[in-house]
Design a protein around this motif. Structure first.
Motif, mmCIF file in Angstrom:
data_model
loop_
_atom_site.group_PDB
_atom_site.id
_atom_site.type_symbol
_atom_site.label_atom_id
_atom_site.label_comp_id
_atom_site.label_asym_id
_atom_site.label_seq_id
_atom_site.Cartn_x
_atom_site.Cartn_y
_atom_site.Cartn_z
ATOM 1 N N CYS A 1 0.865 -1.184 0.000
ATOM 2 C CA CYS A 1 0.000 0.000 0.000
ATOM 3 C C CYS A 1 0.895 1.225 0.000
ATOM 4 C CB CYS A 1 -0.871 0.009 1.248
ATOM 5 S SG CYS A 1 -1.716 1.572 1.539
ATOM 6 N N ILE A 2 0.614 2.173 -0.920
ATOM 7 C CA ILE A 2 1.446 3.378 -0.940
ATOM 8 C C ILE A 2 0.738 4.541 -0.245
ATOM 9 C CG2 ILE A 2 2.761 2.738 -2.988
ATOM 10 C CD1 ILE A 2 0.905 4.625 -4.593
ATOM 11 N N ARG A 3 -0.355 4.231 0.419
ATOM 12 C CA ARG A 3 -1.113 5.240 1.177
ATOM 13 C C ARG A 3 -1.546 6.412 0.298
ATOM 14 N NH1 ARG A 3 -0.846 6.418 6.416
ATOM 15 N NH2 ARG A 3 -0.239 8.504 5.822
ATOM 16 N N PRO B 1 -4.301 1.444 -6.720
ATOM 17 C CA PRO B 1 -3.230 1.293 -7.708
ATOM 18 C C PRO B 1 -2.296 0.129 -7.363
ATOM 19 C CG PRO B 1 -2.802 3.202 -6.324
ATOM 20 C CD PRO B 1 -4.162 2.688 -5.947
ATOM 21 N N THR C 1 -1.853 1.802 -11.953
ATOM 22 C CA THR C 1 -1.007 1.082 -11.016
ATOM 23 C C THR C 1 -0.042 2.063 -10.362
ATOM 24 O OG1 THR C 1 0.688 0.648 -12.640
ATOM 25 C CG2 THR C 1 -1.055 -0.980 -12.473
ATOM 26 N N THR C 2 0.687 1.555 -9.375
ATOM 27 C CA THR C 2 1.659 2.399 -8.680
ATOM 28 C C THR C 2 2.663 2.990 -9.662
ATOM 29 O OG1 THR C 2 1.424 0.939 -6.799
ATOM 30 C CG2 THR C 2 3.323 2.399 -6.798
ATOM 31 N N ILE D 1 1.473 6.062 -11.384
ATOM 32 C CA ILE D 1 1.520 7.258 -10.534
ATOM 33 C C ILE D 1 2.950 7.793 -10.484
ATOM 34 C CG2 ILE D 1 1.231 8.068 -8.158
ATOM 35 C CD1 ILE D 1 -1.029 5.954 -7.936
ATOM 36 N N MET D 2 3.907 6.880 -10.288
ATOM 37 C CA MET D 2 5.310 7.312 -10.204
ATOM 38 C C MET D 2 5.769 7.905 -11.530
ATOM 39 S SD MET D 2 6.165 6.847 -7.155
ATOM 40 C CE MET D 2 5.209 6.174 -5.818
ATOM 41 N N LYS E 1 10.836 -9.511 -3.253
ATOM 42 C CA LYS E 1 10.535 -9.279 -4.658
ATOM 43 C C LYS E 1 11.171 -7.945 -5.071
ATOM 44 C CE LYS E 1 6.635 -8.751 -7.592
ATOM 45 N NZ LYS E 1 5.344 -8.105 -7.485
ATOM 46 N N GLY F 1 10.376 -1.503 5.432
ATOM 47 C CA GLY F 1 9.392 -2.355 4.759
ATOM 48 C C GLY F 1 9.123 -1.982 3.323
ATOM 49 N N GLY F 2 9.876 -1.055 2.789
ATOM 50 C CA GLY F 2 9.713 -0.736 1.378
ATOM 51 C C GLY F 2 8.662 0.326 1.135
ATOM 52 N N ILE F 3 8.272 0.455 -0.104
ATOM 53 C CA ILE F 3 7.374 1.532 -0.523
ATOM 54 C C ILE F 3 6.115 1.565 0.344
ATOM 55 C CG2 ILE F 3 6.317 0.089 -2.304
ATOM 56 C CD1 ILE F 3 6.047 2.661 -3.998
ATOM 57 N N GLY F 4 5.785 2.761 0.788
ATOM 58 C CA GLY F 4 4.571 2.931 1.570
ATOM 59 C C GLY F 4 4.756 2.783 3.063
ATOM 60 N N HIS F 5 5.866 2.168 3.488
ATOM 61 C CA HIS F 5 6.050 1.923 4.914
ATOM 62 C C HIS F 5 7.026 2.891 5.580
ATOM 63 C CE1 HIS F 5 3.467 -1.441 4.960
ATOM 64 N NE2 HIS F 5 4.179 -2.149 4.116
ATOM 65 N N TYR G 1 2.761 10.436 -0.541
ATOM 66 C CA TYR G 1 1.658 9.633 0.010
ATOM 67 C C TYR G 1 2.017 8.985 1.345
ATOM 68 C CZ TYR G 1 -0.656 9.690 -4.588
ATOM 69 O OH TYR G 1 -1.280 10.032 -5.736
ATOM 70 N N SER G 2 3.202 8.364 1.378
ATOM 71 C CA SER G 2 3.537 7.544 2.542
ATOM 72 C C SER G 2 3.598 8.353 3.818
ATOM 73 C CB SER G 2 4.897 6.878 2.344
ATOM 74 O OG SER G 2 4.907 6.173 1.153
ATOM 75 N N THR G 3 3.986 9.611 3.686
ATOM 76 C CA THR G 3 4.332 10.352 4.893
ATOM 77 C C THR G 3 3.397 11.516 5.177
ATOM 78 O OG1 THR G 3 5.870 11.625 3.553
ATOM 79 C CG2 THR G 3 6.758 9.746 4.750
ATOM 80 N N SER G 4 2.312 11.628 4.424
ATOM 81 C CA SER G 4 1.349 12.687 4.716
ATOM 82 C C SER G 4 -0.002 12.052 5.039
ATOM 83 C CB SER G 4 1.221 13.634 3.518
ATOM 84 O OG SER G 4 0.722 12.941 2.401
#
Lengths: 442, 315
Positions: free
Chosen positions: A367-369, A417, B18-19, B22-23, B70, B114-118, B253-256
């Motif tokens: 999840c990318i939040r 997404p 997909t992610t 967005i990127m 992965k 933990g990678g993207i989003g964490h 996204y992850s930090t707001s």
């Protein structure tokens, strides 16, 4: 024209083009029908026919048990071959009456017109609707007479007819409103009379503007019935969202439409009520959209209850490629089937056969939040958190995040997404929360 | 055929976004500022941008491979991190500095959590903060835009050392807006960053809330504290990393916060901190530290701004 709507929602691809201009045609009568004795939410009925017995069209073959139950009728004339259990849409096994069609379509004596609406009392109307075995035809299949018998303390003053048909692919309600608008309007009047109220709204998405001509004008001289044009958006047809869009009333969390004085019915249910009054024919057929990329020539079919999916798919030219998924209903809320050897019930609004490409769900990632699930949630939930807690088996936290308010529309899973199974995990949480509530009450 | 039908819980269809889409949009939005950086700082920008991106992607791939996870460099988020870090470094910064920054951002701030989003802090900003603390000389050696790399001070640096008049005389508002001033590789050109921001808004990648409330707060505070000097307010809006921070970093996204109310609280917090650090703090520029501090407060903000669900009665 002003369009009405609710907060949130998504715009999935419509995919209605294949069938929206196809008139509903009568499907070939099947050689054998398999009529389930449980086609509604509530108690199953008991069979009142036995093996070898001759039955006629419209004859009662299953008797209702209890208040939240409705009888079941034969959709063909012929001989009862057997009473046997078969798995239905939900996967559970249900007793079915198997009838061999003699193709004579002999009408049962009980099928006689019920008279003019003005001459019928409220009680008579509710009785007719119950005896005709009418259940919600939008998919939920809740017995209609129960909705029309609100408890004394609820002051119902509005009926909302659901003509949104917001699920992609499905066009059954669209064709119904286009081809038999008079039945829908007459049904609305019957429901209003049964409830003793004088206000109705019919909510229709603006991608079905072509039905407006038939639904207004001559057949509707009075102003008690209002057509509400809704923004085309999923889940516009969800009960609470529809009520909000049509009336501005907000059903309280955990409450029912009746709590704000509203009863909701599908347009197809209303039309069935009108037909039953006019001809006396109980609920034995419905319009079903047979569609999807795997079907050769998608159609809207008027289908007898109890026809096997496989026969309808055959009638639509069979499969053009091997289907990866067969769904009862629409792609957003429908149930995936393990077999096409299951019978159509009163709630089968569509048979959707998806190709491998259409049914593909990519692997889920972190999840990318991004918050999209939260933005589209029509109930204003935060699916990312409910799902995260559910996946950590923390159902208490999921409940704190109001998992039980989820209407399971699937908008969050659709929009994500990262392709996370948001709704799927929320469903698990809901089940666990219900189970633990039961345990506590014990 | 019967046995080959897939059974799964609804919904049965998902959107195409997909992610990595967005990127990719974020990268597209950063292209004007990146091209601007190359125009203003020439090779100085190249030696920063290229190693930063390469190191970020390589760090992610190698770390994931080694830890048996992965490999997800395909989602392009490492490219975004590397590029954003590069745009926040001084031109002519040594290549090894950018590589160290990228490694720190990807491995310590992102993958170890933990990678993207964490990640709980913006990886690029956290890396920049570490570099600034560890190599202050290299991190504050500024050059003027143009072919000759003449060392100079940034407008905000002049402000903190020589005061308001000198700072406002050193750079015209027009130069600040266009980006023709000393500063980090990609933060100087307000107009190019706003073009990217407009693209992100159009694509629905970000909403206006965080950038608008962030820059609005800084505008109001500098107007009040600067004695209602309108051009001084514009100086603060255009100088330093406010625009790139508000549009590209604070909106991470992850930090707001995900809630709308939470985003407002968060953005206003960023604005207040930025103004306070710029006007009263020891550093000339406060955007990075403000955002990092508010990143840490995000879970708390979210907890107190949980929205009411449909039909929930006010307590």
């Amino acid at each position: 024209m002003q369009l009405f709507t609710f907060k949130g929602g998504i715009h999935p691809p419509h995919r209605k083009k294949q069938t929206e201009n196809m008139p509903a045609t009568k499907a070939k009568p099947p050689g054998v029908v398999y009529i389930p004795l449980l086609q509604h939410i509530g108690a199953p009925c008991v069979p009142v026919v036995s093996k070898g017995e001759y039955v006629k069209v419209g004859q009662k073959i299953g008797e209702a048990q209890g208040f939240v139950s409705i009888p079941v009728h034969s959709s063909v004339s012929g001989t009862v071959q057997a009473l046997k259990e078969m798995p239905l849409q939900g996967g559970t096994k249900v007793l079915c009456v198997v009838i061999e069609n003699d193709f004579k379509d002999e009408l049962h004596e009980s099928v006689v017109p019920k008279g003019d609406l003005t001459g019928l009392s409220r009680e008579e109307l509710v009785g007719i609707i119950k005896e005709a075995g009418i259940a919600g035809m939008g998919g939920a299949a809740f017995p209609t007479h129960v909705k029309l018998s609100p408890p004394e303390e609820k002051n119902v003053d509005v009926v909302v007819l659901n003509g949104a048909e917001c699920e992609p692919y499905l066009t059954a309600d669209h064709r119904l409103m286009l081809e038999t608008p008079e039945d829908v309007i007459e049904g609305a009047r019957a429901i209003m009379k049964a409830l003793g109220i004088s206000k109705a709204y019919i909510g229709i998405e603006d991608n079905k503007k072509d039905v407006l001509k038939g639904m207004t004008g001559e057949i509707m001289p009075d102003e008690d019935i209002n057509i509400v044009l809704l923004k085309t958006k999923y889940p516009q047809g969800a009960e609470k969202q529809l009520i909000y869009a049509c009336t501005g009333r907000m059903v309280p969390s955990g409450g029912l439409p009746m709590d704000v004085g509203v009863v909701v019915n599908n347009v197809a249910t209303a039309a069935q009520i009108a037909r039953t009054i006019k001809t006396g024919m109980p609920s034995i057929e419905r319009i079903t959209t047979v569609t999807g990329g795997a079907v050769n020539s998608p159609q809207n079919l008027i289908v007898r209850i109890g026809t096997l999916y496989s026969e309808l798919i055959e009638e639509c030219g069979g499969f053009k490629e091997e289907p990866a998924k067969v769904i009862s209903g629409g792609p957003m809320m429908g149930l995936a089937q393990s077999s096409v050897q299951i019978p159509v019930t009163k709630g089968t609004s569509g048979i959707l056969c998806l190709t491998k490409a259409e049914a593909k769900i990519p692997e889920s990632e972190n999840c990318i939040r991004c918050g999209r699930c939260f933005t589209v949630c029509p109930v204003n939930l935060q699916p990312l958190y409910i799902s995260a807690h559910s996946l950590k088996y923390d159902y208490k936290k999921a409940e704190e995040y109001k998992a039980m308010d989820c209407i399971e529309c699937g908008s969050c899973s659709f929009i994500c997404p990262s392709k996370r199974p948001l709704l799927q995990s929320i469903r698990v949480a809901k089940r666990e929360i219900i189970a633990s509530r039961r345990k506590q009450n014990r | 055929m019967e046995n080959k039908l897939t059974i799964s819980s609804s919904p049965h269809i998902v959107s195409n976004t997909t992610t990595s889409h967005i990127m990719r949009d974020v990268i597209i939005a950063l292209i004007p500022a990146t091209l601007g950086a190359l125009y203003f700082f020439r090779m100085g920008a190249v030696v920063v941008i290229v190693p930063a991106i390469l190191a970020a992607v390589a760090a992610e791939a190698i770390f994931q491979k080694m830890s048996g996870r992965k490999v997800t460099v395909g989602d392009l988020s490492a490219v975004v991190t590397g590029l954003l870090l590069a745009l926040h470094l001084p031109p002519n910064a040594p290549w090894w500095l950018t590589v160290v920054g990228s490694l720190f951002a990807i491995i310590v701030v992102k993958q170890l959590f933990g990678g993207i989003g964490h990640n709980f802090m913006n990886p690029a900003l956290a890396a920049r903060a570490v570099l600034l603390a560890s190599w202050p000389v290299q991190m504050t050696s500024w050059v003027n835009p143009g072919a000759d790399a003449v060392s100079s001070a940034t407008p905000l640096g002049i402000l903190s050392e020589q005061g308001k008049e000198a700072a406002m005389a050193a750079a015209s508002l027009k130069d600040l807006f266009m980006g023709n001033v000393g500063g980090c590789v990609g933060e100087t050109s307000v107009v190019l960053l706003l073009i990217g921001g407009a693209y992100l808004l159009y694509r629905g990648v970000i909403t206006y809330i965080i950038p608008a409330y962030y820059m609005g707060t800084v505008a109001i505070l500098t107007l009040l504290l600067g004695g209602f000097d309108f051009s001084y307010m514009l100086f603060h809006l255009f100088a330093g990393g406010l625009v790139i921070g508000a549009v590209f970093m604070a909106t991470d996204y992850s930090t707001s916060p995900v809630t709308q109310k939470g985003q407002i609280v968060y953005a206003v917090g960023c604005g207040v901190l930025t103004t306070v650090i710029r006007l009263y703090g020891g550093y000339p520029e406060g955007v990075s530290y403000s955002i990092i501090l508010m990143n840490v407060a995000t879970p708390l903000i979210e907890r107190y701004t949980t929205p009411k669900v449909f039909g929930e009665v006010a307590k």
